[in-house]
Structure formats: C-alpha cells, structure tokens
Motif scaffolding. Structure first.
Motif, mmCIF file in Angstrom:
data_model
loop_
_atom_site.group_PDB
_atom_site.id
_atom_site.type_symbol
_atom_site.label_atom_id
_atom_site.label_comp_id
_atom_site.label_asym_id
_atom_site.label_seq_id
_atom_site.Cartn_x
_atom_site.Cartn_y
_atom_site.Cartn_z
ATOM 1 N N LEU A 5 53.082 122.132 24.729
ATOM 2 C CA LEU A 5 52.236 123.194 24.177
ATOM 3 C C LEU A 5 52.600 123.465 22.720
ATOM 4 O O LEU A 5 51.713 123.686 21.887
ATOM 5 C CB LEU A 5 52.413 124.473 25.015
ATOM 6 N N VAL A 6 53.886 123.445 22.416
ATOM 7 C CA VAL A 6 54.307 123.668 21.027
ATOM 8 C C VAL A 6 53.790 122.550 20.143
ATOM 9 O O VAL A 6 53.243 122.790 19.065
ATOM 10 C CB VAL A 6 55.852 123.774 20.948
ATOM 11 N N LEU A 7 53.947 121.320 20.584
ATOM 12 C CA LEU A 7 53.513 120.189 19.767
ATOM 13 C C LEU A 7 52.003 120.215 19.565
ATOM 14 O O LEU A 7 51.505 119.960 18.463
ATOM 15 C CB LEU A 7 53.939 118.879 20.428
ATOM 16 N N ARG A 8 51.291 120.528 20.616
ATOM 17 C CA ARG A 8 49.827 120.570 20.466
ATOM 18 C C ARG A 8 49.420 121.653 19.470
ATOM 19 O O ARG A 8 48.521 121.442 18.659
ATOM 20 C CB ARG A 8 49.170 120.840 21.826
ATOM 21 N N ALA A 9 50.078 122.799 19.553
ATOM 22 C CA ALA A 9 49.743 123.900 18.642
ATOM 23 C C ALA A 9 49.999 123.490 17.196
ATOM 24 O O ALA A 9 49.232 123.829 16.291
ATOM 25 C CB ALA A 9 50.567 125.138 18.994
ATOM 26 N N MET A 10 51.065 122.747 16.980
ATOM 27 C CA MET A 10 51.414 122.388 15.609
ATOM 28 C C MET A 10 50.610 121.205 15.110
ATOM 29 O O MET A 10 50.493 120.997 13.897
ATOM 30 C CB MET A 10 52.918 122.095 15.518
ATOM 31 N N LEU A 11 50.051 120.423 16.021
ATOM 32 C CA LEU A 11 49.265 119.261 15.599
ATOM 33 C C LEU A 11 47.807 119.615 15.315
ATOM 34 O O LEU A 11 47.066 118.778 14.822
ATOM 35 C CB LEU A 11 49.332 118.168 16.681
ATOM 36 N N VAL A 12 47.412 120.847 15.641
ATOM 37 C CA VAL A 12 46.028 121.247 15.344
ATOM 38 C C VAL A 12 45.779 121.087 13.845
ATOM 39 O O VAL A 12 44.757 120.567 13.409
ATOM 40 C CB VAL A 12 45.784 122.704 15.795
ATOM 41 N N GLU A 13 46.744 121.590 13.072
ATOM 42 C CA GLU A 13 46.700 121.391 11.612
ATOM 43 C C GLU A 13 48.088 120.945 11.184
ATOM 44 O O GLU A 13 48.938 121.780 10.873
ATOM 45 C CB GLU A 13 46.365 122.696 10.904
ATOM 46 N N PRO A 14 48.366 119.651 11.170
ATOM 47 C CA PRO A 14 49.728 119.164 10.950
ATOM 48 C C PRO A 14 50.350 119.594 9.627
ATOM 49 O O PRO A 14 51.557 119.690 9.511
ATOM 50 C CB PRO A 14 49.575 117.633 11.000
ATOM 51 N N THR A 15 49.525 119.849 8.615
ATOM 52 C CA THR A 15 50.099 120.217 7.314
ATOM 53 C C THR A 15 50.338 121.720 7.200
ATOM 54 O O THR A 15 50.919 122.194 6.234
ATOM 55 C CB THR A 15 49.166 119.787 6.173
ATOM 56 N N ARG A 16 49.907 122.449 8.185
ATOM 57 C CA ARG A 16 50.025 123.908 8.118
ATOM 58 C C ARG A 16 51.414 124.348 8.525
ATOM 59 O O ARG A 16 51.979 123.837 9.499
ATOM 60 C CB ARG A 16 48.981 124.520 9.055
ATOM 61 N N GLU A 17 51.968 125.322 7.816
ATOM 62 C CA GLU A 17 53.265 125.896 8.165
ATOM 63 C C GLU A 17 53.045 127.125 9.050
ATOM 64 O O GLU A 17 52.147 127.924 8.776
ATOM 65 C CB GLU A 17 54.024 126.351 6.918
ATOM 66 N N MET A 18 53.876 127.251 10.065
ATOM 67 C CA MET A 18 53.778 128.412 10.951
ATOM 68 C C MET A 18 55.181 128.959 11.209
ATOM 69 O O MET A 18 56.153 128.200 11.255
ATOM 70 C CB MET A 18 53.133 128.024 12.287
ATOM 71 N N TYR A 19 55.261 130.278 11.411
ATOM 72 C CA TYR A 19 56.555 130.842 11.772
ATOM 73 C C TYR A 19 56.614 130.980 13.290
ATOM 74 O O TYR A 19 55.629 130.803 13.990
ATOM 75 C CB TYR A 19 56.810 132.178 11.062
ATOM 76 N N GLY A 20 57.823 131.277 13.784
ATOM 77 C CA GLY A 20 58.097 131.212 15.213
ATOM 78 C C GLY A 20 57.111 131.965 16.100
ATOM 79 O O GLY A 20 56.570 131.426 17.067
ATOM 80 N N LEU A 21 56.862 133.233 15.771
ATOM 81 C CA LEU A 21 55.970 134.030 16.624
ATOM 82 C C LEU A 21 54.543 133.502 16.595
ATOM 83 O O LEU A 21 53.810 133.575 17.577
ATOM 84 C CB LEU A 21 56.005 135.489 16.182
ATOM 85 N N GLN A 22 54.184 132.966 15.442
ATOM 86 C CA GLN A 22 52.835 132.397 15.298
ATOM 87 C C GLN A 22 52.682 131.186 16.216
ATOM 88 O O GLN A 22 51.662 130.995 16.885
ATOM 89 C CB GLN A 22 52.671 131.951 13.846
ATOM 90 N N ILE A 23 53.726 130.352 16.265
ATOM 91 C CA ILE A 23 53.703 129.173 17.131
ATOM 92 C C ILE A 23 53.619 129.613 18.588
ATOM 93 O O ILE A 23 52.852 129.048 19.382
ATOM 94 C CB ILE A 23 54.945 128.284 16.893
ATOM 95 N N CYS A 24 54.390 130.628 18.950
ATOM 96 C CA CYS A 24 54.342 131.155 20.321
ATOM 97 C C CYS A 24 52.929 131.587 20.683
ATOM 98 O O CYS A 24 52.407 131.263 21.748
ATOM 99 C CB CYS A 24 55.264 132.374 20.452
ATOM 100 N N ALA A 25 52.301 132.323 19.776
ATOM 101 C CA ALA A 25 50.957 132.834 20.054
ATOM 102 C C ALA A 25 49.972 131.688 20.221
ATOM 103 O O ALA A 25 49.159 131.676 21.147
ATOM 104 C CB ALA A 25 50.520 133.755 18.918
ATOM 105 N N GLU A 26 50.050 130.705 19.341
ATOM 106 C CA GLU A 26 49.078 129.610 19.392
ATOM 107 C C GLU A 26 49.348 128.682 20.575
ATOM 108 O O GLU A 26 48.419 128.050 21.093
ATOM 109 C CB GLU A 26 49.103 128.843 18.071
ATOM 110 N N ALA A 27 50.592 128.603 21.000
ATOM 111 C CA ALA A 27 50.922 127.759 22.155
ATOM 112 C C ALA A 27 50.711 128.507 23.471
ATOM 113 O O ALA A 27 50.759 127.902 24.542
ATOM 114 C CB ALA A 27 52.373 127.282 22.057
ATOM 115 N N GLY A 28 50.533 129.813 23.388
ATOM 116 C CA GLY A 28 50.357 130.591 24.608
ATOM 117 C C GLY A 28 51.653 130.805 25.362
ATOM 118 O O GLY A 28 51.664 130.938 26.583
ATOM 119 N N LEU A 29 52.756 130.865 24.617
ATOM 120 C CA LEU A 29 54.067 131.042 25.241
ATOM 121 C C LEU A 29 54.601 132.431 24.914
ATOM 122 O O LEU A 29 54.251 133.004 23.877
ATOM 123 C CB LEU A 29 55.055 129.983 24.731
#
Lengths: 251, 114
Positions: free
Chosen positions: B15-39
């Motif tokens: 889930l984390v990898l999928r969230a970050m691969l949506v826009e590979p060049t985009r930077e995200m912070y921890g809570l943002q990754i959690c929200a987008e991954a649904g964790l």
C-alpha cells in the motif's frame, strides 16, 4: 515528574520537566567528575614532588561526586521507568531498550565509584609501601576512571540531546493546537528505543507528526494512540535502520 | 553498496509503495503517506526505513524557513528513487497478495482514530 494525565500543551522545558532538570544536573556533575578525574590523572602522570595528601583529598572529593552521580542516574532511571510503565503493554516492559540503556549508564557510574574507592585505598596504602609501585597502579586506574566517566558523559549527553530535540522549541505556535504531554513523553521514550545515531532524527519526526495530528483537533486519546504505535513499532524500526549497516559489515 | 533483494511484500508495504508510485516524483511526508495508503497514522516508519535502506526511497528535512513560516515543526519528506520505482513496480507485480482483493482496509484521514 508531571502527571501523565494532564493535557498540558508542551511549551518549553521549564514547565515542570523534572527529567530534563535531572539530566542537566547529571551533566553538570559528570562534567565536574570528569574534570576532577582528569586532574587526578595529571597529578599521577607528573610523578614529581607528588603531594600525596593533596591527591588523597582529591580522590575523596571525587568519591563524593561519583556518589552524587550514581544517585542522580538512579533517580532518572526510576522516573523513566515509571513513565514507561504508564499505558504500555506488559510485553513491551520486557523489551525496553531504554531500560538496558539506563542500567548501562548506572553500571558505568557504579564502576567509576568502585574505581575511585580503590584509588582512595591505594593512596592510603601507598604511605606504608613503595611509592612507585602503588603510584603506577593508581595511574592506570585513574586513566580507566577518566575513560569510564567520559563514556558515561557521552551517554548522558545523548540522553540530553533526545530530550531537547523534542522539547527545545515550543511544539505549537498556533494557539489552537494542544499537544498532550503524555503523548509527547511516550514519543521521547519511543525515540530512546532506537539506535543512538537515529534517535534525534526520529524524535524530530515524531514531534512533527504529533503536532500535525494535534492540529487536526485530535483528542488526547488519539494522540496517545499515535504515540503508543511508535513505541510498539520501535523494535521493527530499530531492525530496519540497522539492516543496511549490518549488510555493509557482513562478508 | 550492495542492495538486498527487496523487502517482504506485506500488505502495508504494498500500500505504501502504491501510494508513492501514483506520482513518483512527488515528495510526501509520513502522515501524508499514511493517509494516501489508507493506513493508521504513524504505522509506516519501519516500512519507510526499510525501503530507504534498500535505496528505493530517499528522504530529506523540510527547510526550516518554510516550517517556521507556518508555525509548525519541520517535516521529513520522502520520495521514490528512480531505482526504487523500477524495483517497486516489479515487486508489486509479483506480490502474491493483490491489494485489490483486500476489502478490510479503508482510507483514513491522518490523525483519525486508529
């Protein structure tokens, strides 16, 4: 130590952080002990016109300083133990790396204290036997004592650095944000469970995330749940940050 | 530095990898990754550390000035590396537990109930 049940917004360390004050006291006493031990070492190294009475008095003083250090380290270890006991599962208590850290620190201080007592005894003995032989032994022990105290000093500085990383600046400058003090302290403990090289980074990262969560009007309960998650995930996180270093070392 | 074969492709890792691969060049912070991954918030640090150790992610601190301007502590931003994006896509394609088959997880806002 402030009651963990308060929802006091975290401001500066002067707002009732007993552990922070104890750490400062510990650092001051340690610095004094290191200076005294170093001077004692220098006295022996010089070997010329050694005033044994003077050296003896210095060793006695060092003995008293080390007793203070041991008392303070036990106080800090007890406060930390009590803080960690709040809201953490029994399983975690068995696995607390910070407990091992505290025991290691207290062990170093106890060792320093024992060495100071042996040194004191040797100096008394020195008066009745050959001066050079006892002086050589005392010189080696003073050297060992200085190294042990410096190691303990570094550990205390590390402890101080983690506390300050989380507490130095006000966590919120936005008047509406309220960070639960108990969550904040759990995060300090979670950072302590990590390797020393990583503690400051994750302490800062946790502080940032807790603030963001509080900014979303998360209640105290949600903030504590977040902080407890960091504590429970400290062991896998520790393994994850150490794995690349182990791969570099292994053949 | 020799890189290990890859992380265990647990469901949270996927889930984390999928969230970050949506826009590979985009930077995200921890809570943002959690929200987008649904964790749940704050559950992904071991995953991020593992991926960073493998060279799949890189991270950096936000500028002090930006954070200070907004009156908050600075964030740690994460981004997929070029090497990581390639390895992640291969690993996700090989994963034996397809994310689409899991219905138990649902997206949560960062900081919400765990």
């Amino acid at each position: 130590m402030t009651d963990l049940g308060h929802d006091t917004p975290v401001r500066h360390r002067s707002d009732g952080n007993q552990t922070g004050r104890d750490v400062n006291s510990l650092l001051d006493v340690l610095a004094s002990a290191v200076a005294s031990a170093a001077q004692l070492h220098k006295d022996f190294i010089s070997r010329r016109d050694l005033d044994l009475n003077h050296v003896y008095q210095r060793a006695v003083r060092l003995d008293r300083i080390l007793a203070d250090v041991r008392y303070l380290s036990q106080d800090i270890a007890r406060d930390l133990d009590r803080d960690l006991a709040h809201g953490i599962d029994l399983d975690l208590k068995r696995d607390r790396a910070s407990n091992r850290f505290d025991r290691s620190l207290a062990s170093d201080f106890a060792r320093g204290l024992d060495l100071a007592r042996i040194l004191e005894h040797d100096l008394g003995f020195d008066r009745a036997r050959a001066l050079d032989r006892a002086r050589d032994r005392a010189t080696a022990r003073a050297d060992w004592l200085v190294r042990g105290l410096q190691r303990a000093h570094e550990k205390a500085l590390d402890l101080h650095k983690v506390s300050r990383t989380v507490e130095t600046a006000p966590v919120q400058q936005h008047p509406a944000v309220s960070v639960a003090l108990s969550a904040h302290r759990l995060l300090v403990a979670a950072a302590w469970l990590l390797p020393p090289a990583d503690r400051a980074r994750y302490a800062e990262e946790y502080r940032s995330e807790l603030w963001e969560i509080a900014c979303l009007n998360a209640r105290r309960r949600e903030q504590i749940i977040y902080a407890l998650r960091q504590v429970t995930r400290a062991a896998p996180l520790r393994g994850a940050v150490l794995a690349p270093r182990k791969r570099r070392v292994s053949p | 530095m020799s890189k290990a074969s890859g992380p265990r492709m647990t469901l949270p890792t996927q889930l984390v990898l999928r969230a970050m691969l949506v826009e590979p060049t985009r930077e995200m912070y921890g809570l943002q990754i959690c929200a987008e991954a649904g964790l749940p918030s704050g559950t992904i640090h071991p995953i991020l550390a593992r991926l960073e150790g493998l060279g799949w992610l890189e991270s950096r601190w936000e500028d002090d000035a930006s954070a200070h301007e907004e009156g908050r502590p600075k964030r740690r931003y994460y981004r997929v590396t070029t090497y990581g994006a390639e390895r992640a896509r291969i690993a996700l394609a090989r994963a034996t537990t397809p994310v689409s088959s899991i219905t138990a997880l649902r997206p949560r806002p960062a900081g919400g109930p765990g």
